[in-house]
Design an enzyme around this catalytic site. Structure first.
Site, short mmCIF file in Angstrom:
data_model
loop_
_atom_site.label_atom_id
_atom_site.label_comp_id
_atom_site.label_asym_id
_atom_site.label_seq_id
_atom_site.Cartn_x
_atom_site.Cartn_y
_atom_site.Cartn_z
N ASP A 1 -10.45 -3.86 -5.36
CA ASP A 1 -9.80 -3.08 -4.30
C ASP A 1 -10.40 -1.67 -4.29
O ASP A 1 -10.23 -0.92 -5.25
CB ASP A 1 -8.29 -3.04 -4.58
CG ASP A 1 -7.50 -2.41 -3.45
OD1 ASP A 1 -8.06 -1.58 -2.71
OD2 ASP A 1 -6.30 -2.74 -3.32
N SER B 1 0.83 -1.20 0.00
CA SER B 1 0.00 0.00 0.00
C SER B 1 0.87 1.26 0.00
O SER B 1 1.60 1.49 -0.96
CB SER B 1 -0.96 -0.06 1.20
OG SER B 1 -1.97 0.91 1.11
N HIS C 1 -8.38 -4.82 -0.49
CA HIS C 1 -7.08 -4.18 -0.28
C HIS C 1 -6.16 -4.93 0.69
O HIS C 1 -5.02 -4.55 0.88
CB HIS C 1 -7.29 -2.74 0.23
CG HIS C 1 -6.06 -1.88 0.13
ND1 HIS C 1 -5.50 -1.51 -1.08
CD2 HIS C 1 -5.27 -1.33 1.09
CE1 HIS C 1 -4.43 -0.75 -0.86
NE2 HIS C 1 -4.27 -0.62 0.45
#
Length: 202
Positions: free
Chosen positions: A152, A102, A183
């Site tokens: 996501d 991320s 995610h």
């Protein structure tokens, strides 16, 4: 930068640079390093930016909207830190593989976008495109693995597709792995990254 370094058994292997997601620490991704290569050096770094008490690697203006000026500054800061760490811990500066999730994947991608010699490759879990409208360095010989979610909500699939295309256009060797788990970072995508690593760095 706050970090930890674990010396590996085999100094011919890449040093694994671990870059956590928002709210993480330098301890979060240590299990990933064990999965990818238990014999490699590990350099795990904590982001220098705080968002409501949560560590990050650069500021954002809103969800999915980066503070570009801060991103450029923090990318330069991280690149300089890698120079210092390689000297301090005596590992090969030209053989660093970033493993980011991320926000950590985004700063790793930014290193590739801005500095041709910063990384030898990267494993990017749920990344976005760090910047648009800039010329990338020649990334020939750089190997990149992207894992992304088809549904996501934070990192839409088109982001991963655009990042793939942009890196490939800069001559990187890119592979993309799709999951349908939104995610979160899953064991199956880590296992896919480990398999890619074995084929790429064997």
């Amino acid at each position: 930068m706050k970090h930890l370094f674990i010396k590996g058994k085999d100094q011919t292997k890449p040093t694994l640079l671990l870059l956590h997601g928002t709210g993480g620490t330098e301890h979060d991704l240590l299990p990933l390093a064990t999965e990818i290569d238990p014999d490699a050096n590990v350099l795990s770094v904590r982001g220098n930016v705080s968002e409501n008490g949560m560590p990050r690697f650069f500021r954002r203006l809103a969800e999915g909207i980066f503070d570009e000026e801060d991103l450029i500054f923090r990318t330069k800061e991280l690149n300089a830190f890698l120079d210092e760490a390689a000297s301090q811990y005596e590992f090969n500066r030209t053989n660093i593989l970033a493993i980011g999730y991320s926000n950590g994947a985004n700063i790793a991608a930014s290193l590739l976008f801005h500095y041709g010699d910063a990384l030898s490759g990267a494993i990017l879990h749920h990344p976005m495109v760090p910047r648009r409208g800039i010329s990338l360095p020649d990334l020939t010989s750089k190997a990149v693995f992207i894992s992304a979610g088809t549904n996501d909500p934070i990192c839409p699939s088109k982001e991963s597709e655009e990042l793939y295309a942009t890196l490939e256009k800069a001559h990187a060797q890119v592979e993309i792995h799709w999951e349908s788990n939104q995610h979160q970072l899953t064991y199956s995508e880590v296992a896919a990254a480990a398999k890619w690593y074995q084929l790429t760095y064997a």
